[in-house]
Enzyme design. Structure first.
Site, PDB file in Angstrom:
ATOM      1  N   CYS A 117       0.802  -1.227   0.000  1.00  0.00           N
ATOM      2  CA  CYS A 117       0.000   0.000   0.000  1.00  0.00           C
ATOM      3  C   CYS A 117       0.833   1.276   0.000  1.00  0.00           C
ATOM      4  O   CYS A 117       0.528   2.222  -0.724  1.00  0.00           O
ATOM      5  CB  CYS A 117      -0.993  -0.019   1.160  1.00  0.00           C
ATOM      6  SG  CYS A 117      -0.255   0.006   2.816  1.00  0.00           S
ATOM      7  N   HIS A 143      -2.980   1.435   6.776  1.00  0.00           N
ATOM      8  CA  HIS A 143      -3.186   1.416   5.329  1.00  0.00           C
ATOM      9  C   HIS A 143      -2.869   2.816   4.817  1.00  0.00           C
ATOM     10  O   HIS A 143      -3.186   3.816   5.478  1.00  0.00           O
ATOM     11  CB  HIS A 143      -4.605   1.007   4.968  1.00  0.00           C
ATOM     12  CG  HIS A 143      -4.858   0.981   3.493  1.00  0.00           C
ATOM     13  ND1 HIS A 143      -4.000   0.348   2.609  1.00  0.00           N
ATOM     14  CD2 HIS A 143      -5.847   1.521   2.736  1.00  0.00           C
ATOM     15  CE1 HIS A 143      -4.463   0.492   1.383  1.00  0.00           C
ATOM     16  NE2 HIS A 143      -5.580   1.206   1.434  1.00  0.00           N
ATOM     17  N   ASP A 167      -7.077   6.000  -3.781  1.00  0.00           N
ATOM     18  CA  ASP A 167      -6.344   4.843  -3.272  1.00  0.00           C
ATOM     19  C   ASP A 167      -5.989   3.909  -4.431  1.00  0.00           C
ATOM     20  O   ASP A 167      -6.858   3.232  -4.976  1.00  0.00           O
ATOM     21  CB  ASP A 167      -7.187   4.105  -2.239  1.00  0.00           C
ATOM     22  CG  ASP A 167      -6.395   3.034  -1.496  1.00  0.00           C
ATOM     23  OD1 ASP A 167      -5.261   2.742  -1.921  1.00  0.00           O
ATOM     24  OD2 ASP A 167      -6.908   2.500  -0.504  1.00  0.00           O
ATOM     25  N   ASN A 190     -14.307   3.811  10.118  1.00  0.00           N
ATOM     26  CA  ASN A 190     -15.405   3.873  11.090  1.00  0.00           C
ATOM     27  C   ASN A 190     -15.986   2.541  11.540  1.00  0.00           C
ATOM     28  O   ASN A 190     -16.887   2.529  12.374  1.00  0.00           O
ATOM     29  CB  ASN A 190     -16.561   4.705  10.516  1.00  0.00           C
ATOM     30  CG  ASN A 190     -16.294   6.189  10.596  1.00  0.00           C
ATOM     31  OD1 ASN A 190     -16.237   6.761  11.674  1.00  0.00           O
ATOM     32  ND2 ASN A 190     -16.103   6.807   9.451  1.00  0.00           N
ATOM     33  N   ASP A 201     -16.947  -0.950  13.397  1.00  0.00           N
ATOM     34  CA  ASP A 201     -16.823  -1.465  14.762  1.00  0.00           C
ATOM     35  C   ASP A 201     -16.083  -2.803  14.736  1.00  0.00           C
ATOM     36  O   ASP A 201     -16.165  -3.549  13.758  1.00  0.00           O
ATOM     37  CB  ASP A 201     -18.205  -1.674  15.389  1.00  0.00           C
ATOM     38  CG  ASP A 201     -18.944  -0.365  15.614  1.00  0.00           C
ATOM     39  OD1 ASP A 201     -18.279   0.691  15.633  1.00  0.00           O
ATOM     40  OD2 ASP A 201     -20.176  -0.404  15.753  1.00  0.00           O
TER      41      ASP A 201
END
Length: 699
Positions: free
Chosen positions: A290, A348, A371, A411, A413
């Site tokens: 990356c 990342h 990206d 974001n 969980d």
């Protein structure tokens, strides 16, 4: 023939013999490069200018003088088969929407009159050819006189990539070196990188990347027309940096050996990668991960004149099913299992580019996520973005491009589940871990800038129960697990450093008024930043008795001899499972961390007297922090300072031993340059790095 007709023909013949001719056209390269802030591209054959601003050419006239009453000039500017023809006028008014050519009437009296050519602020990026047409009373002539490369212009207010402050333009467009951030949010590692945009041939390679793209090969005319838009350019470049769908620059590889190419961790700059790609006939370079994909894309975008910066998202989620939940599974002894298609990368890396978003309405201008790492398809190809950072923060999933995917990366969980023989023993949720830190290099400084608040609304410590302590400092970590009966807290005493024990504390609390016997399982596994952990390399178990409402503190450590040979540049997943021996209920706490590598130090004898073309001496120093001898290969490089790379072999160095290596370098250009060194150890899977910013002054 009458006498009058003969006289007219004679005059016409004489006039043609003395007709206006242009002997030479001077592109005034030095002046134009300075005016357009493209002096770094001085090694390029063609003139390099920025759109929306005039550049000057001067003419060497022969024959009779230019007569404005009978003579006129036109300029034809060509991009592929697209062209525009503009008259050379005597009106100085510049248009931001049309091509314009202006000649100062007073310069007609000079031997070398000059013309200023202005492109619109929305002109397409690329290599242009241009011709001069001379019209006189009796003839028309064409003078083919040059080529120029046109780039975006972040200094021009009408350009879609205009960025308002000079220090931003210096950092995000002109700076040819930077720092990439890796490791973990609580123990950042900065990796020096040379973007190399001014190295010979790099500009041409970046322009060729656009030519090789499927968009250009499929419909050349449409591609040229669309190159006026940085949104379009960003999507093309994002797809072309990886090679999944096209003749892109880099082939990704995240596991196994790298014998067919180069280990991604050994790259130090973009120039070598782009050069290898071009010289191989545009075959993908092996291999990238990356940060390599992102750094090379940053080079291309800066070359094209689009402000760009490399961004790291720590604890980056890859949510394959779009439910914003990442599930992690552990055994009852604390070993992490690979049971989920979803994953969390410890870090990342992507890029942000600055541009207006006229395609999606107002309010979404500014930084956009792009990206190039191939993860998910967008529009049928492996690319991502541009996704407005503002839209990610506000979860505007109705807007272009790829906002839901990036939103999940910062974001989601995390649900941690302890299983045994197919049974769930405990289940806990962490809402703060993913996207715990998002950062980029600070403007003008060798440190990180925290931009997490640009991507997400940061919850105050009092508004939510967080798995992180509200008083946690940046150099400590804390993970906790809790049930109705007991809780466990895992704390690293300090950020781990190579050659020192990893010291941590386990705090076990009995929350009930009943005594209990518990088993404490501790387990450590090595982990690559983007994979589930591998086998356990350290573990311990014990039984403790807790009186009613009692808390016990366990001090533990992992010695260097226990981790040095297995960890290298990898991370460690450390977990503690506390199990009630009576009812088999479990509580889990875990932490993933990296061990800070030692650094190479670079010193320069006389830093204040560094000027172009004068040889300088630098000293690279390394002290071995490990518990056994190490050896390796030292590489020193620096765009604008050293031609190519300098290699040295380091002989075995005893523990706590110190070695110095002198190198010489000769700067070629003025400016702030990065001298970087990397030491790849042969008996430990680790690379030691260091850098020094060098100010090259005018002689």
């Amino acid at each position: 023939m009458t006498a009058g007709t003969y006289s007219i023909a004679l005059r016409k013949r004489h006039y043609q013999m003395e007709d206006l001719r242009i002997q030479y056209v001077n592109l005034e390269k030095s002046e134009n490069l300075k005016r357009h802030r493209t002096e770094g591209f001085s090694s390029t054959k063609d003139l390099v200018v920025r759109r929306g601003a005039p550049f000057r050419v001067s003419l060497l006239l022969k024959g009779r003088p230019f007569n404005p009453k009978n003579d006129s000039l036109r300029i034809k500017v060509m991009l592929g088969r697209l062209y525009v023809i503009m008259p050379v006028t005597f009106s100085k008014r510049v248009s931001s929407t049309h091509w314009k050519a202006y000649m100062d009437p007073e310069s007609l009296n000079l031997q070398c009159p000059s013309i200023e050519i202005s492109s619109p602020a929305s002109a397409s990026v690329g290599r242009y050819r241009f011709q001069l047409f001379v019209f006189t009373q009796y003839s028309q002539r064409i003078f083919a006189f040059g080529k120029f490369t046109l780039l975006c212009n972040p200094w021009c207010r009408e350009d879609a990539v205009y960025i308002p402050f000079e220090d931003q333009r210096e950092e995000y467009v002109q700076n040819d070196s930077g720092l990439l951030y890796m490791g973990t949010a609580v123990n950042l590692l900065s990796r020096p990188w040379s973007f190399d945009q001014y190295e010979p041939g790099v500009l041409e390679m970046c322009l060729n990347l656009l030519q090789v793209s499927p968009q250009h090969q499929k419909n050349t005319r449409l591609d040229y027309l669309n190159r006026n838009n940085p949104v379009y350019i960003g999507r093309v470049v994002s797809a072309m940096i990886n090679s999944e769908d096209d003749r892109g620059v880099l082939k990704g590889k995240w596991s196994g050996d790298y014998k067919q190419g180069v280990n991604p961790s050994t790259w130090t700059g973009s120039g070598d990668i782009l050069r290898q790609w071009a010289e191989s006939g545009y075959r993908p370079v092996k291999y990238g991960q990356c940060w390599v994909f992102a750094a090379v894309m940053c080079t291309v975008m800066r070359v094209l004149g689009i402000p760009c910066r490399v961004v790291t998202n720590f604890n980056s989620a890859h949510d394959t099913n779009g439910n914003l939940v990442i599930e992690e599974f552990y055994t009852e002894t604390g070993k992490k299992l690979n049971h989920s298609k979803d994953s969390i990368w410890n870090f990342h890396v992507w890029v942000e580019c600055w541009m207006t978003r006229r395609d999606i309405g107002r309010g979404m201008d500014g930084w956009q996520v792009l990206d190039p790492t191939p993860q998910e398809r967008s529009g049928g190809v492996f690319c991502c973005g541009p996704a407005p950072v503002k839209a990610i923060k506000d979860r505007r999933i109705d807007l272009l491009y790829d906002i839901p995917f990036v939103y999940a990366e910062v974001n989601a969980d995390v649900h941690s589940i302890v299983v045994s023989k197919g049974q769930v023993l405990s289940h806990s949720k962490d809402e703060e871990r993913v996207g715990s830190l998002i950062c980029t290099k600070a403007i003008g400084l060798p440190r990180h800038q925290n931009i997490t608040g640009d991507y997400k609304y940061i919850k105050s410590p009092t508004s939510t129960l967080s798995s992180r302590s509200s008083t946690m400092s940046e150099d400590s970590t804390l993970r906790r697990g809790s049930s109705a009966e007991m809780s466990v807290v895992l704390t690293l005493d300090k950020a781990p450093v190579a050659g020192e024990p990893v010291r941590f504390t386990v705090n076990v609390i009995n929350k009930q008024s009943v005594a209990r016997m518990v088993t404490v399982h501790l387990n450590a596994q090595t982990k690559e930043y983007n994979h589930s952990p591998s086998d356990t390399f350290w573990k311990t178990h014990g039984i403790i008795k807790l009186a009613p409402m009692e808390a016990k503190v366990l001090q533990k450590q992992i010695l260097p001899a226990e981790y040095e040979d297995v960890v290298g540049d990898d991370l460690i997943n450390l977990a503690v499972v506390v199990e009630d021996m009576f009812n088999q209920k479990c509580v889990l706490a875990s932490e993933e961390f990296n061990i800070a590598s030692p650094q190479l130090t670079i010193q320069i004898a006389d830093e204040d007297s560094i000027v172009p073309h004068k040889e300088q001496t630098a000293t690279v120093t390394f002290t071995n922090p490990y518990s056994h001898p190490v050896s390796g290969d030292l590489t020193v490089a620096g765009a604008g300072l050293i031609q190519g790379k300098v290699l040295f072999r380091m002989l075995p160095l005893q523990p706590r031993g110190r070695v110095e290596q002198q190198i010489t370098f000769t700067p070629s250009v003025v400016g702030t340059k990065m001298l970087q060194a990397s030491l790849t150890l042969t008996n430990i899977r680790a690379t030691i790095r260091g850098f020094k910013m060098v100010s090259v002054n005018r002689a």
